[in-house]
Every structure is written in C-alpha cells, then in structure tokens.
Design a protein around this motif. Structure first.
Motif, mmCIF file in Angstrom:
data_model
loop_
_atom_site.group_PDB
_atom_site.id
_atom_site.type_symbol
_atom_site.label_atom_id
_atom_site.label_comp_id
_atom_site.label_asym_id
_atom_site.label_seq_id
_atom_site.Cartn_x
_atom_site.Cartn_y
_atom_site.Cartn_z
ATOM 1 N N GLU A 1 0.875 -1.187 0.000
ATOM 2 C CA GLU A 1 0.000 0.000 0.000
ATOM 3 C C GLU A 1 0.905 1.227 0.000
ATOM 4 N N PHE A 2 0.785 2.060 -1.017
ATOM 5 C CA PHE A 2 1.500 3.335 -1.003
ATOM 6 C C PHE A 2 0.473 4.435 -0.768
ATOM 7 N N VAL B 1 -15.036 9.890 9.436
ATOM 8 C CA VAL B 1 -13.970 10.140 8.453
ATOM 9 C C VAL B 1 -14.600 10.551 7.108
ATOM 10 N N PRO B 2 -14.178 11.704 6.564
ATOM 11 C CA PRO B 2 -14.721 12.157 5.278
ATOM 12 C C PRO B 2 -14.201 11.294 4.114
ATOM 13 N N LYS C 1 -10.903 7.428 1.656
ATOM 14 C CA LYS C 1 -11.376 6.708 2.842
ATOM 15 C C LYS C 1 -11.220 5.192 2.637
ATOM 16 N N GLU C 2 -11.446 4.723 1.374
ATOM 17 C CA GLU C 2 -11.306 3.291 1.094
ATOM 18 C C GLU C 2 -9.894 2.811 1.440
ATOM 19 N N VAL D 1 -6.005 0.110 4.986
ATOM 20 C CA VAL D 1 -4.749 0.162 5.744
ATOM 21 C C VAL D 1 -5.009 -0.114 7.232
ATOM 22 N N ALA D 2 -6.083 0.469 7.750
ATOM 23 C CA ALA D 2 -6.408 0.231 9.169
ATOM 24 C C ALA D 2 -6.673 -1.256 9.401
ATOM 25 N N ALA D 3 -7.357 -1.904 8.427
ATOM 26 C CA ALA D 3 -7.643 -3.338 8.571
ATOM 27 C C ALA D 3 -6.353 -4.146 8.534
#
Lengths: 431, 132
Positions: free
Chosen positions: A196-197, A223-224, A232-233, A238-240
């Motif tokens: 992921e960049f 989160v907008p 946001k996607e 990344v958070a997942a």
C-alpha cells in the motif's frame, strides 16, 4: 589484512557484519556495506585535514594541536554563553566529556537531534515510546510501515537487515509474509515496492494519522471521503491491515518531524500505535540518521536529565527546545563562541544561523574539510570513530554497540581532544 | 511559479557527506527535482538552471525531472543550497521549516555557485588547502 564483523559508522542502523580489507593505511575493499557506508569507509582515509588550521589575517595557516587546543579553551573561557553543538558522528565517550565541559562553562550543549528527531523526543516525552529492538522487528514483524522516510536512499540496508527482505525466526517466508505500507508526500523508490502506497498531501500527515486512529477506534463514520488526498477506502484498507497483523512495526523519518505539526505529528503516530496495541502488538521507531545521534540523547540524559539542548547558564541543567536549541540560539545571535563537534551546520543550518557563526569565534572538531570549515576560526582534525578510533555508539533502537578501530592514521580521537580542552578549561575554572 | 519547497536525503547526497569539498557533493546537493509538467510550465529543459527564491534568500539550482515529485512541489537534497532559502524560525520547536516553505521559481541562465562561494557570501573564508 581482512577485518571481519566490523561496524559501519554511517547511519543509525550500525550494521555489524562488514568485512573490510586494508593494505597498510588504505581501505581497498568493503563487503556487506550499503553504498553510503562503503563510500564513507573507502574514502574516509582520503580528504582528511592533515593538521589543525587557523584563520590569521584573512588567510588560513597550519597550526599545532597544542596551539589549537589552547585557542579553543581560550575562546570558551572568554565567552558568556558558549554553544557546544554537534556530537552525533562521534563516540559516546567524547559526548560525555562535552557535557562535563558545558556544565563547567555554563554553556549550552545541543546535538544534531534538534534538527532531525528532536520533535520525536518531544512527542515521546508527552506520550511515551512503544518501542522495541530491531532484532524483534526482524524476527517477528509481519507488517512494516515506513512513514515520511525513504530508507532506500537514507538507510539502504534497513529493509534487507531488519524488515522487508530480512529472514525472521517466526516468519517462514519473510518476504512474502510481510506486508509493506509506505506513507510519503512523493512517490520514491521505496514507495514503488509497497503493498500500500499512501500519498499524503504535504502537511497532511496529522490529519491522516487522526483518520486512521478514528477508524481503529471504530469511528469510521466521522472520516470524510478523502483526508489530505487519501481516500477513505484506502484508509479503511490500511487500518484493517494494521489490525490483522500479528506484529506491526512503524518506522518514521523527518517527513513527520520537519513537516507542519512537527512533534504533534509524531505524538499522533505514537497514539495510533497505542490504539493498535488494543488489537495486536505494534511498535514505533524513529529512523535515526547519524550513527551515534541516539548516543548523544542517551549520554546527555544520563548526565543532565535531558536529551538535547541542555543549557547550564543557570548553574543547573535547563531544557527548553525552541529556546535552548542551536538554531534558535544562533538565529537570535545569543551565543558569543561556538564549538562544533562531529557535525556540519554549514551544510545543514539555515543561512541566518551561519551568519552568526562567522561573527563569533567558532572552532570545528572534524576529520574532514566540510561546509563548516570556511565559517570557523580554527579546525582540529581527529580520527574517524569506527575507522581509526574505537568507541561506543547507540543504534537507532537504543542498543549500544562498541564500534571498532581497524586503521591507524595517527590522528587523536575526539575524546582525547575534548578531554585536553576540558583540562585547560578546568585549570582556569577549578584550579 | 510558486511551489512548496521540500528537502531531504538522497543517496548521492549521502555519498558526498564525507568529501564535501569534492565536485560530486556540489552536483548532488544543487539540484531541484521537479514534476515534468512543472518543468514544462516553466519552459525549462532538464539540466537548465532555475532560480529559487525563498523566505531567507535565493539560490540557483539545476532543474532535474522527477515523476515522483507531485506538481506544485520541488524536492532539493539537504545541504548548503537548500539552506540558502530556508528561514531560521522554528515556532518554538528547535526545528526549522525544512519541508514546508513556499518558494518562487523562475528560469535563469546564471551559473550554479560553488559551495565555497555560498559560504563566502555569508562571511566565511574558503579553505583551499590540500586535504588529500
């Protein structure tokens, strides 16, 4: 002659597996080092100043070590507010002698930390440091994040020794088992190999870190659709990835510490790591540039209680970055003498600071002719630690390593020169 | 053209650190990496010179095309050239704005100054002694 298991004195990785071949006083071959380390070691015997030099009536002349030491002690004793700056490309022993001298002189001692990871330390002082050793990262981490840094260019072996390409004890196929996330404002070579960049708009790191924190906390509703240019996607993805990791390691560079927000960016990164530790094991490590800049923070802290920018003018150790840091002191034209050790403000400080350095008596202790040389009144050449002097250096994860000597070129070490100056100062201040 | 001025390391800059008096260091630190579209907007070819004017002064750099640099920003390796334009203010943090100052860019035919000339312009005295 072949020297094995040598330590590289370039960056904070302190790679300890170098093989160096010497013939007499020449380095003829360096194995295992990166381009930066091998360049330093192959060339560090060349381009050395042969003896001390002093400015005299608008010209440079050679001087003896004794004369240069005498001159340095003189200008420091005459000063009301001497600045002792640098201390990052030298041995811990020299740093210790420097702190003692700053205390006796009632001066200010600062290291290059103030213009690299000083803000990281300010953040750590606010919210703590969830760190670990690089060995833990190498053997356990299955998710690596590089934020605001470019290890391919600045720490070229970091990825092969400790992260992406390093074999780990608890990873069967380290390269495939590790995920790599790169966050930067520009797409560098490091970014092109990432899973992921994340390209952040300049100055948007704080907002992106905050958005990730919100998502990890379960508040993705706030989160907008885009945050500082990041969708946001992607943030959700990344958070997942971070939450699913067994062991995540976040490394960050001056992309966070120098950008708008400075230490608050780092604080936010630490707090993101804190959030992630509710789900998994996550750590954070600053990528340190000079091989012993971490050592300056350690040594200053054992001796004074503060990691950098320590001011002794009140007879006690006082610390207030923004006031007692080298750039601020020079910009305010506050110091009336300067001793620069093992660093090059001539190349790395804003012009206004350098103008003041030329106005006051400044002495440089450095093996090479640097950008600071034209600005000083006297330069004292010394041995290069890790090459023709041994000593202690701290790796970027805080592990102290004994760097070895493999050449003898006849130069005194930084510790010897600083100790001699300190002795002269002591003779006057504490006869 | 206005641009955000970003500084940082490159491997060529890092290789030059131990021999700053050598021409390689000057070449490594006096470049201005720009997005190809910005280069075109300025009617510059790669290798031509660009005058960069920032909060603390101006400096002449060699324009280099780099697709990784976003439009509206330039990337200059850390060193004496980048520092010629950066202000010394730190907003009470000790850290200058090495990555967030706004600069003006314009094409120029003037030559890139040598590092020694930069140092002499601020009151230094170049050392030309034999350091081999």
């Amino acid at each position: 002659m072949i020297h094995e298991d040598m330590i590289c004195p370039f960056c904070g990785c302190l790679c300890d597996d170098l093989v160096i071949e010497t013939e007499g006083t020449e380095v003829v071959r360096v194995d295992n080092a990166c381009t930066l380390g091998s360049h330093k070691l192959m060339n560090a015997g060349k381009h050395r100043l042969k003896a001390p030099i002093m400015r005299d009536s608008g010209r440079w002349r050679d001087a003896t070590y004794e004369e240069a030491i005498e001159y340095t002690a003189g200008i420091l004793l005459d000063a009301d507010r001497p600045l002792l700056y640098g201390w990052s490309s030298t041995q811990g022993e020299a740093q210790g002698a420097g702190v003692s001298m700053a205390e006796l002189l009632g001066g200010v001692i600062d290291s290059t930390t103030s213009v690299c990871h000083g803000p990281s330390i300010l953040a750590i002082q606010e919210v703590g440091h969830p760190g670990c050793t690089l060995g833990q990262v190498k053997n356990r981490a299955d998710l690596i994040v590089y934020w605001g840094c470019n290890p391919t260019e600045a720490h070229p072996r970091h990825m092969s020794r400790y992260t992406t390409y390093a074999d780990g004890y608890f990873l069967e196929n380290a390269f495939r088992d590790r995920k790599l996330i790169i966050v930067d404002v520009r797409k560098t070579e490091t970014g092109s190999i990432a899973d992921e960049f994340i390209q952040v708009k300049p100055g948007g790191d704080y907002a992106v870190l905050s958005a990730l924190r919100a998502i990890v906390r379960g508040r993705e509703d706030v989160v907008p659709p885009t945050v500082a240019g990041v969708t946001k996607e992607q943030l959700l993805r990344v958070a997942a990835l971070c939450k699913e990791a067994k062991f995540g390691a976040l490394f960050f560079g001056v992309g966070l510490t120098m950008s708008p927000g400075k230490y608050k960016n780092v604080r936010n990164a630490i707090e993101l790591v804190d959030e992630l530790n509710r789900y998994t094991k996550f750590t954070l490590t600053p990528l340190r540039g000079h091989y012993n800049v971490y050592g300056s923070n350690e040594v200053f802290t054992w001796m004074t209680g503060y990691p950098y920018a320590v001011d002794f003018s009140r007879q006690i150790a006082f610390y207030n970055p923004g006031e007692t840091t080298a750039v601020d002191i020079l910009a305010r034209k506050e110091c009336d003498a300067a001793l620069i050790v093992a660093s090059d403000p001539g190349a790395h400080f804003p012009k206004k600071c350098l103008e003041h350095l030329t106005d006051i008596p400044t002495v440089l202790i450095d093996p090479m002719h640097t950008m600071t040389t034209p600005l000083v009144r006297c330069q004292i050449p010394t041995a290069v630690t890790g090459m023709d002097a041994a000593g202690t250096a701290y790796r970027m994860d805080g592990v102290p390593i004994h760097v070895k000597k493999f050449l003898d070129l006849g130069y005194p070490s930084d510790t010897e020169i600083i100790t001699k100056i300190f002795e002269k100062v002591t003779e006057v201040r504490h006869p | 053209m206005k641009a955000l001025f970003n500084t940082g390391r490159t491997s060529a800059q890092g290789q030059g650190l131990e021999a700053k008096a050598q021409p390689e260091y000057m070449e490594a630190t006096s470049i201005c990496m720009m997005n190809p579209v910005d280069l075109m907007d300025l009617e510059l070819e790669e290798g031509e010179r660009v005058l960069v004017r920032g909060p603390a002064g101006e400096v002449i750099l060699t324009a280099v095309q780099n697709e990784g640099v976003p439009r509206g920003t330039v990337y200059v390796p850390m060193g004496p050239y980048a520092n010629a334009v950066i202000d010394a203010g730190t907003h009470a943090t000790g850290m200058p704005d090495y990555k967030s100052c706004i600069v003006d860019l314009e094409p120029t035919d003037d030559e890139v100054k040598r590092p020694a000339e930069l140092m002499e312009a601020i009151g230094g005295l170049a050392y030309e002694g034999d350091t081999e």
